[in-house]
Design an enzyme around this catalytic site. Structure first.
Site, PDB file in Angstrom:
ATOM      1  N   LYS A   1      10.485  -8.242   5.482  1.00 51.50           N
ATOM      2  CA  LYS A   1      11.518  -8.911   6.348  1.00 51.50           C
ATOM      3  C   LYS A   1      12.240  -9.955   5.363  1.00 51.50           C
ATOM      4  O   LYS A   1      11.771 -10.507   4.648  1.00 51.50           O
ATOM      5  CB  LYS A   1      10.678  -9.638   7.446  1.00 51.50           C
TER       6      LYS A   1
ATOM      7  N   HIS B   1       0.857  -1.216  -0.072  1.00 53.53           N
ATOM      8  CA  HIS B   1       0.094   0.069  -0.146  1.00 53.53           C
ATOM      9  C   HIS B   1       0.960   1.116  -0.027  1.00 53.53           C
ATOM     10  O   HIS B   1       0.516   2.203  -0.335  1.00 53.53           O
ATOM     11  CB  HIS B   1      -0.985  -0.003   1.192  1.00 53.53           C
TER      12      HIS B   1
ATOM     13  N   LYS C   1       3.386  -1.808  12.217  1.00 57.50           N
ATOM     14  CA  LYS C   1       4.411  -0.777  12.934  1.00 57.50           C
ATOM     15  C   LYS C   1       4.667   0.394  12.144  1.00 57.50           C
ATOM     16  O   LYS C   1       4.470   1.573  12.926  1.00 57.50           O
ATOM     17  CB  LYS C   1       5.768  -1.689  13.051  1.00 57.50           C
TER      18      LYS C   1
ATOM     19  N   SER D   1      15.325   4.548  10.780  1.00 57.00           N
ATOM     20  CA  SER D   1      15.876   3.985   9.212  1.00 57.00           C
ATOM     21  C   SER D   1      15.103   5.044   8.167  1.00 57.00           C
ATOM     22  O   SER D   1      15.712   5.220   7.296  1.00 57.00           O
ATOM     23  CB  SER D   1      15.303   2.559   9.201  1.00 57.00           C
TER      24      SER D   1
ATOM     25  N   LYS E   1       9.546  -1.864   3.913  1.00 56.15           N
ATOM     26  CA  LYS E   1      10.692  -1.796   4.939  1.00 56.15           C
ATOM     27  C   LYS E   1      10.736  -2.706   6.020  1.00 56.15           C
ATOM     28  O   LYS E   1       9.708  -3.046   6.463  1.00 56.15           O
ATOM     29  CB  LYS E   1      10.672  -0.466   5.336  1.00 56.15           C
TER      30      LYS E   1
HETATM   31  P1  NAD Z   1      20.904  -9.296  18.343  1.00 52.17           P
HETATM   32  O1  NAD Z   1      21.348 -10.269  17.573  1.00 52.17           O
HETATM   33  O2  NAD Z   1      21.497  -7.849  18.659  1.00 52.17           O
HETATM   34  O3  NAD Z   1      20.508  -9.676  20.077  1.00 52.17           O
HETATM   35  C1  NAD Z   1      19.895 -10.707  20.415  1.00 52.17           C
HETATM   36  C2  NAD Z   1      20.299 -11.088  21.573  1.00 52.17           C
HETATM   37  O4  NAD Z   1      19.431 -11.963  22.339  1.00 52.17           O
HETATM   38  C3  NAD Z   1      21.654 -11.857  21.621  1.00 52.17           C
HETATM   39  O5  NAD Z   1      22.594 -11.265  22.665  1.00 52.17           O
HETATM   40  C4  NAD Z   1      21.332 -13.372  21.773  1.00 52.17           C
HETATM   41  O6  NAD Z   1      22.514 -14.015  22.556  1.00 52.17           O
HETATM   42  C5  NAD Z   1      20.117 -13.307  22.915  1.00 52.17           C
HETATM   43  N1  NAD Z   1      19.420 -14.389  22.800  1.00 52.17           N
HETATM   44  C6  NAD Z   1      18.850 -15.221  22.082  1.00 52.17           C
HETATM   45  N2  NAD Z   1      18.162 -16.077  22.363  1.00 52.17           N
HETATM   46  C7  NAD Z   1      17.786 -16.027  23.827  1.00 52.17           C
HETATM   47  C8  NAD Z   1      17.151 -16.604  24.417  1.00 52.17           C
HETATM   48  N3  NAD Z   1      16.585 -17.778  24.367  1.00 52.17           N
HETATM   49  N4  NAD Z   1      17.170 -15.993  25.873  1.00 52.17           N
HETATM   50  C9  NAD Z   1      18.040 -14.775  25.994  1.00 52.17           C
HETATM   51  N5  NAD Z   1      18.546 -14.205  25.214  1.00 52.17           N
HETATM   52  C10 NAD Z   1      18.705 -14.796  23.946  1.00 52.17           C
HETATM   53  O7  NAD Z   1      19.204  -8.786  18.114  1.00 52.17           O
HETATM   54  P2  NAD Z   1      18.447  -7.448  18.144  1.00 52.17           P
HETATM   55  O8  NAD Z   1      18.735  -6.580  17.071  1.00 52.17           O
HETATM   56  O9  NAD Z   1      18.907  -6.929  19.674  1.00 52.17           O
HETATM   57  O10 NAD Z   1      16.874  -8.108  18.134  1.00 52.17           O
HETATM   58  C11 NAD Z   1      16.432  -8.608  19.520  1.00 52.17           C
HETATM   59  C12 NAD Z   1      14.878  -8.574  19.056  1.00 52.17           C
HETATM   60  O11 NAD Z   1      14.584  -7.271  18.922  1.00 52.17           O
HETATM   61  C13 NAD Z   1      14.489  -9.246  17.910  1.00 52.17           C
HETATM   62  O12 NAD Z   1      13.082  -9.939  18.074  1.00 52.17           O
HETATM   63  C14 NAD Z   1      14.237  -8.416  16.716  1.00 52.17           C
HETATM   64  O13 NAD Z   1      13.528  -8.791  15.972  1.00 52.17           O
HETATM   65  C15 NAD Z   1      13.803  -7.095  17.402  1.00 52.17           C
HETATM   66  N6  NAD Z   1      13.913  -5.956  16.910  1.00 52.17           N
HETATM   67  C16 NAD Z   1      15.242  -5.455  16.691  1.00 52.17           C
HETATM   68  C17 NAD Z   1      15.381  -4.242  15.922  1.00 52.17           C
HETATM   69  C18 NAD Z   1      16.560  -3.617  15.649  1.00 52.17           C
HETATM   70  O14 NAD Z   1      16.881  -2.359  15.177  1.00 52.17           O
HETATM   71  N7  NAD Z   1      17.857  -4.403  15.495  1.00 52.17           N
HETATM   72  C19 NAD Z   1      14.194  -3.481  15.652  1.00 52.17           C
HETATM   73  C20 NAD Z   1      12.981  -3.981  16.044  1.00 52.17           C
HETATM   74  C21 NAD Z   1      12.696  -5.082  16.594  1.00 52.17           C
END
Ligand code: NAD
Length: 468
Positions: free
Chosen positions: A104, A63, A92, A360, A68
């Protein structure tokens, strides 16, 4: 058993849709993923062997273009997960007022098992495969970092795209979350965590929303547990601690630590970097089972790792008053029902972790405009502040203190512009959710968020003429 992730998202959508009388065909168009690209491509490992990599890119809604959404590197990646995450991106962006559809990507690997040069090869090849089918481009589909990826991977993608589209003036807008040296923007790395902090802070301003959860207003002294201390979890913890919250628990993929009197975040992160685990960190109880951290007493629990962390098997054990969804999809629908029935407050992912995509958006605009936000305004702000200071001194016959004058004369940096625009978006969106919940007497903020998103999408589809 918990429903699959995509099914959970569709269930949340249906619940919100039940509060509208929109045409069922239009709701179907808004609800489902529009396209999914599944790729299998070979990559040479450092030992000379060849491995076939499984990867995806899902585009949920056209839409608004571009679509993104981040790219995830994880061994859990599958089509269901990527479609669910793409759908969340659409909703979002609609809530945050960003002119994007949702997308994604995912590569099914455990990144810690690959060398830096292998990561480079498999990332560049992934970017090339996306280009081959038109699943990337500044006005088509613009990826960003997610779990397991960061600036480095975004730089490889931008460089690969630019190498092919060398004459395109918008080439660097093909991906966001790039390093500053490659047309990135200050504040993008910490943006999601900063947005999580602003969202929690805003929620904690409304006494009447907090009383069912048994909490008082204000961030100072609130006890916080964070599950997942990667990019999002760590930055959220840092901003919360700086604002006076007490970090009492930190969880990683293999272990966790807890101390009801507080943990020094930076010391704990240094300890983990050195020892590759939190266990054994002095002055805190260590857990070998990473799940245990979720069940410790605290005011605010921030799941910042994987989807479905809180589900029907463990929701009864959650003791936090607020569950702040920094991760995507960390609370299953069954768990949500249990938590809501106990008066707990859930800050939903489609609102709370939108800081990353919001910044972003600023990076994308900067790449298209070829000018920084600071360049156009900073000197004007400094000059006008100095003029106002002079006028004040003249009118009041008083002297502004040197420290105040130096603040006025320093002017805003690009990071100040980014952070204030992000703060405005998060504060505005929270109040949008609150008002919608009250106006329609909705059960929770998630339903309010989905309802806002689907009403906006319906309007876009109808007014743009896309929907027949
Ligand atoms: P990341 O890879 O930087 O960090 C993820 C962390 O979670 C790692 O340190 C890992 O060791 C830990 N982890 C994995 N499984 C685990 C478990 N079972 N118990 C505890 N810790 C665990 O990832 P991120 O970018 O911080 O993303 C984390 C979440 O946030 C995801 O769901 C992602 O979709 C969401 N998110 C990220 C962004 C972004 O800008 N990076 C934006 C929106 C949402």
């Amino acid at each position: 058993m918990s429903p699959a992730f995509y099914e959970s998202v569709l269930g949340y959508f249906d619940r919100a849709a039940s509060y509208t009388d929109l045409d069922s065909g239009l709701l179907d168009q808004i609800k489902y993923c529009n396209s999914v690209y599944r790729i299998r491509y070979p990559v040479r490992r450092d030992d000379g062997s060849v491995e076939v990599i499984e990867a995806y890119r899902a585009e949920h809604s056209y839409h608004r273009l571009p679509v993104k959404g981040g790219i995830r590197y994880s061994s859990h990646v599958d089509q269901d997960e990527i479609m669910a995450l793409a759908a969340l991106m659409t909703f979002k962006c609609a809530i945050a007022g960003l002119p994007f559809g949702g997308g994604k990507g995912g590569v099914k690997i455990n990144p810690s098992e690959y060398s830096p040069s292998e990561i480079e090869r498999l990332t560049r090849r992934y970017a090339f495969e996306l280009m081959r089918k038109n699943f990337i481009g500044p006005f088509i589909d613009v990826p960003a970092p997610d779990m397991g990826t960061g600036e480095k991977e975004m730089a490889f993608i931008a460089d690969t795209y630019k190498a092919v589209e060398k004459d395109s003036p918008a080439a660097f807008a093909c991906v966001t979350g790039k390093p500053l040296s490659l047309h990135g923007i200050p504040g993008r790395k910490e943006a999601t965590g900063y947005g999580v902090f602003i969202g929690i802070r805003e929620c904690l301003k409304h006494e009447e929303d907090l009383s069912p959860a048994g909490l008082t207003a204000g961030i100072k002294g609130k006890k916080v547990v964070i599950q997942g201390t990667g990019n999002v979890g760590y930055h959220a913890a840092r901003f919360l601690a700086d604002a006076g919250a007490v970090i009492v628990g930190l969880g990683a993929s293999r272990d966790g630590i807890y101390n009801p009197d507080g943990i020094d975040l930076e010391k704990a992160m240094l300890y983990r970097a050195k020892n590759k685990c939190f266990s054994g960190f002095p002055d805190a109880e260590s857990f070998d089972n990473p799940q245990e951290i979720l069940y410790q007493p605290c005011d605010i629990l921030i799941p910042a790792a994987m989807e479905n962390a809180i589900n029907e098997t463990n929701s009864e054990r959650i003791r936090a008053s607020i569950i702040a969804e920094a991760a995507n999809g960390p609370v299953s629908p069954a768990a949500e029902a249990v938590l809501i029935s106990k008066g707990r407050l859930i800050l939903p992912d489609i609102y709370l972790n939108s800081g990353g995509v919001t910044v972003s958006y600023f990076e994308w605009l900067k790449n298209l405009n070829h000018v920084s936000f600071e360049r156009m305004n900073r000197r004007y702000e400094i000059n006008s502040n100095e003029k106002i200071a002079e006028i004040l001194e003249r009118l009041t016959d008083a002297h502004i203190a040197p420290s105040d004058r130096s603040f006025l004369s320093s002017g805003p940096t690009e990071l100040d512009y980014v952070n204030s625009a992000l703060e405005e978006t998060m504060v505005f969106s929270y109040n949008l959710l609150r008002r919608k919940k009250a106006e329609k007497n909705l059960p929770d903020l998630r339903t309010a968020g989905y309802l806002i998103a689907l009403e906006k999408l319906a309007e876009n589809y109808i007014t743009s003429g896309i929907f027949p």
